[in-house]
Motif scaffolding. Structure first.
Motif, PDB file in Angstrom:
ATOM      1  N   LEU A  46       0.829  -1.337   0.130  1.00  0.00           N
ATOM      2  CA  LEU A  46       0.727  -0.139   0.234  1.00  0.00           C
ATOM      3  C   LEU A  46       0.656   1.093  -0.198  1.00  0.00           C
ATOM      4  CD1 LEU A  46      -3.010   0.829   1.480  1.00  0.00           C
ATOM      5  CD2 LEU A  46      -1.637   2.677   1.827  1.00  0.00           C
ATOM      6  N   GLY A  47       2.576   1.536   0.986  1.00  0.00           N
ATOM      7  CA  GLY A  47       2.967   2.680   1.037  1.00  0.00           C
ATOM      8  C   GLY A  47       2.983   2.995  -0.197  1.00  0.00           C
ATOM      9  N   ILE A  48       3.410   1.636  -1.273  1.00  0.00           N
ATOM     10  CA  ILE A  48       4.509   1.522  -2.456  1.00  0.00           C
ATOM     11  C   ILE A  48       3.573   2.538  -3.344  1.00  0.00           C
ATOM     12  CG2 ILE A  48       5.632   0.245  -4.533  1.00  0.00           C
ATOM     13  CD1 ILE A  48       6.854  -1.908  -1.989  1.00  0.00           C
ATOM     14  N   GLU A  49       1.970   1.704  -3.637  1.00  0.00           N
ATOM     15  CA  GLU A  49       1.336   2.398  -4.402  1.00  0.00           C
ATOM     16  C   GLU A  49       1.435   4.099  -3.718  1.00  0.00           C
ATOM     17  OE1 GLU A  49      -2.871   1.162  -6.269  1.00  0.00           O
ATOM     18  OE2 GLU A  49      -1.640  -0.064  -4.942  1.00  0.00           O
ATOM     19  N   LEU A  50       1.085   3.987  -3.265  1.00  0.00           N
ATOM     20  CA  LEU A  50       1.046   5.100  -2.305  1.00  0.00           C
ATOM     21  C   LEU A  50       1.609   6.623  -3.009  1.00  0.00           C
ATOM     22  CD1 LEU A  50      -1.303   7.338  -1.344  1.00  0.00           C
ATOM     23  CD2 LEU A  50       0.324   6.798   1.049  1.00  0.00           C
ATOM     24  N   LYS A  51       2.981   5.754  -2.506  1.00  0.00           N
ATOM     25  CA  LYS A  51       4.347   6.927  -3.089  1.00  0.00           C
ATOM     26  C   LYS A  51       4.397   7.221  -4.966  1.00  0.00           C
ATOM     27  CE  LYS A  51       9.680   7.135  -3.094  1.00  0.00           C
ATOM     28  NZ  LYS A  51      10.958   6.062  -2.851  1.00  0.00           N
ATOM     29  N   ARG A  52       4.114   6.036  -5.276  1.00  0.00           N
ATOM     30  CA  ARG A  52       4.160   5.184  -6.514  1.00  0.00           C
ATOM     31  C   ARG A  52       2.667   6.932  -7.506  1.00  0.00           C
ATOM     32  NH1 ARG A  52       3.615   0.324  -8.419  1.00  0.00           N
ATOM     33  NH2 ARG A  52       5.962   0.022  -7.610  1.00  0.00           N
ATOM     34  N   THR A  53       1.727   6.366  -6.949  1.00  0.00           N
ATOM     35  CA  THR A  53       0.578   7.420  -7.168  1.00  0.00           C
ATOM     36  C   THR A  53       1.244   9.081  -6.599  1.00  0.00           C
ATOM     37  OG1 THR A  53      -0.790   5.608  -6.271  1.00  0.00           O
ATOM     38  CG2 THR A  53      -1.948   7.917  -7.019  1.00  0.00           C
ATOM     39  N   LEU A  54       1.045   9.347  -5.580  1.00  0.00           N
ATOM     40  CA  LEU A  54       1.575  10.610  -5.399  1.00  0.00           C
ATOM     41  C   LEU A  54       3.201  11.244  -6.586  1.00  0.00           C
ATOM     42  CD1 LEU A  54       1.541  10.462  -1.676  1.00  0.00           C
ATOM     43  CD2 LEU A  54       0.257  12.150  -2.542  1.00  0.00           C
TER      44      LEU A  54
END
Length: 170
Positions: A46-54
């Motif tokens: 989830l953290g990886i996806e959030l970072k990538r999306t931001l």
């Protein structure tokens, strides 16, 4: 010929109605901050996806190294990130028939000056999944897909919440 004119008129009026009602495609949010610090764990998908999306928007840099926390405009504290799987249904012989999958994410956002911008907020996603012991591998794959779908929903909800922060609060 008359039918063609009616169809064109109907299509034109539908297009005008869609634009007149305020319909617009969703665009990337515009954030009031340029840098965000969050110490996501290495295994946090989830953290990886959030970072990538931001970072995909190009206007926010995500800092994960605690030594660079001073460069961050805001700090995203991850309070809870938990996957849960509970039995919700049994058949007549007591075998599992249905599970409920939950993904729970709790966070808060604060400024570099430690003022609270978004209080502790929990986002919960849940899905029901049937279970069949003769298709265990297929059900495991389905479970993984459901968790990824819930994770993407949570990331989008976090993005919308982060977009509500105004620059006068930072």
């Amino acid at each position: 010929m008359h039918r063609r004119i009616c169809l064109n008129l109907l299509a034109s009026s539908a297009a005008l109605a869609a634009t007149g009602c305020g319909f617009a495609l969703r665009t990337a949010p515009n954030f009031a901050f340029k840098t965000l610090f969050s110490p996501f764990s290495e295994g946090s998908t989830l953290g990886i996806e959030l970072k990538r999306t931001l970072e995909a928007n190009g206007n926010v840099q995500v800092i994960t190294d605690v030594r660079q926390i001073g460069k961050a405009d805001v700090i995203l504290d991850v309070l809870t990130e938990r996957r849960e799987k509970t039995v919700v249904g049994l058949n007549a012989s007591g075998q599992v028939r249905e599970f409920q999958l939950r993904l729970r994410f709790t966070f808060r956002l604060r400024s570099a000056k430690n003022s609270e911008l978004i209080p502790a907020t929990e986002i919960l996603q849940q899905r029901d999944i049937s279970f069949n012991e003769s298709a265990v591998l297929a059900k495991e794959t389905e479970e993984g897909l459901l968790y990824r779908e819930m994770q993407s929903d949570i990331v989008q909800q976090i993005m919308r919440r982060l977009a509500t922060v105004t620059s006068d609060k930072i």
